[in-house]
Write an enzyme that holds these catalytic residues in place. Structure first.
Site, PDB file in Angstrom:
ATOM      1  N   HIS A 113       0.811  -1.214   0.000  1.00 23.24           N
ATOM      2  CA  HIS A 113       0.000   0.000   0.000  1.00 23.24           C
ATOM      3  C   HIS A 113       0.847   1.268   0.000  1.00 23.24           C
ATOM      4  CE1 HIS A 113       0.824   0.577   4.348  1.00 23.24           C
ATOM      5  NE2 HIS A 113       0.712  -0.733   4.420  1.00 23.24           N
ATOM      6  N   ASP A 114       0.421   2.220  -0.806  1.00 22.01           N
ATOM      7  CA  ASP A 114       0.973   3.572  -0.871  1.00 22.01           C
ATOM      8  C   ASP A 114       2.366   3.642  -1.478  1.00 22.01           C
ATOM      9  OD1 ASP A 114      -1.264   5.021   0.575  1.00 22.01           O
ATOM     10  OD2 ASP A 114      -0.680   3.595   2.118  1.00 22.01           O
ATOM     11  N   GLY A 154       5.001  -1.137   2.820  1.00 18.77           N
ATOM     12  CA  GLY A 154       4.182   0.037   2.584  1.00 18.77           C
ATOM     13  C   GLY A 154       4.969   1.327   2.510  1.00 18.77           C
TER      14      GLY A 154
END
Length: 262
Positions: A121-122, A139
């Site tokens: 994520h991200d 992440g």
């Protein structure tokens, strides 16, 4: 559409360009957008708010757009955005973002992403990168343009990998990797300048000489980081062709919260 295999399950709300190809047993969710001439292999699952551009090749068994592996995630509407002309090999897993950061995981253009790569994520992956087999990005990782990451490498969350870097096989990236450098190992160590990569990208001899001087100031002169930065910023006075490369290096160091590999 004749280029969607009869066994694929494609939600009617998905936006699939007529020239895209969806292989056997693929599953495409309702919030997915797939651009022109992109091919999706057999048994892929593409879900979530996922936007995929043009001319991508996604090989069989990839999982793109699944919820982030973050305990804080509570179903917020976050995204995965993939650009153009990427090669994404077997069993890759890319997750959507989180609202605690950018709310989007982004992969740029012309990337070569080998089997079993995980992009959490991200993460923000630039253009023209190579991520070898089993590269794992935790992440919030940033990967600069033209970076190469060797197989079985793990990148700790919130690390930054600079442009034109080379990370060797089975490394543990627990510090930011400055642009232009070659690093490897566990603990991570800087081995020199990525001369092979820079020459392949037609860097002039003058630019390469300035980058080697930056490496010397950072790693060979016994200077503190602030002393090295000051000396690097002075380089364009005698090496004007290095101005952009010096600016890239200084901005990278200035933006490092984890500290650079040194």
């Amino acid at each position: 559409m004749s280029n969607i295999h009869a066994t694929a399950i494609v939600d009617p709300a998905a936006r699939i360009d007529p020239t895209a190809t969806i292989g056997p047993y693929a599953v495409i969710g309702p919030e997915v957008s797939i651009g022109a001439r992109t091919t999706v292999g057999a048994h892929c699952v593409i879900e979530g708010r996922t936007t995929i551009g043009e001319d991508n090749r996604i090989f069989q068994f990839a999982s793109l757009g699944a919820q982030p592996q973050d305990k804080k995630y509570a179903g917020e509407p976050t995204e995965l955005v993939i650009g153009h002309r990427n090669t994404i090999r077997e069993f890759c897993t890319f997750n959507t973002g989180t609202v605690q950061d950018r709310a989007v995981t982004r992969v740029g253009d012309d990337n070569w992403i080998m089997a079993y790569v995980h992009i959490a994520h991200d993460c923000q992956v630039g253009n023209q990168t190579t991520l070898a087999n089993n590269t794992t990005l935790a992440g919030h990782v940033d990967v600069g343009d033209w970076a190469t990451v060797g197989g079985l490498t793990g990148v700790l969350q919130r690390m930054r990998i600079g442009a034109h870097t080379m990370i060797g096989f089975a490394s543990h990236v627990g510090k930011d990797v400055p642009p232009f450098m070659v690093v490897d190992g566990n603990p991570l160590a800087v081995r020199g300048v990525n001369l092979v990569g820079l020459r392949r990208r037609a860097f002039s001899d003058e630019r390469i000489a300035a980058i080697r001087e930056m490496h010397k100031l950072l790693y060979r002169q016994g200077l503190t980081l602030e002393q090295a930065r000051a000396a690097i910023m002075a380089l364009p006075e005698k090496m004007p062709q290095a101005r952009d490369d010096v600016a890239l290096m200084d901005a990278f160091i200035a933006g490092s919260s984890a500290g650079i590999a040194r």
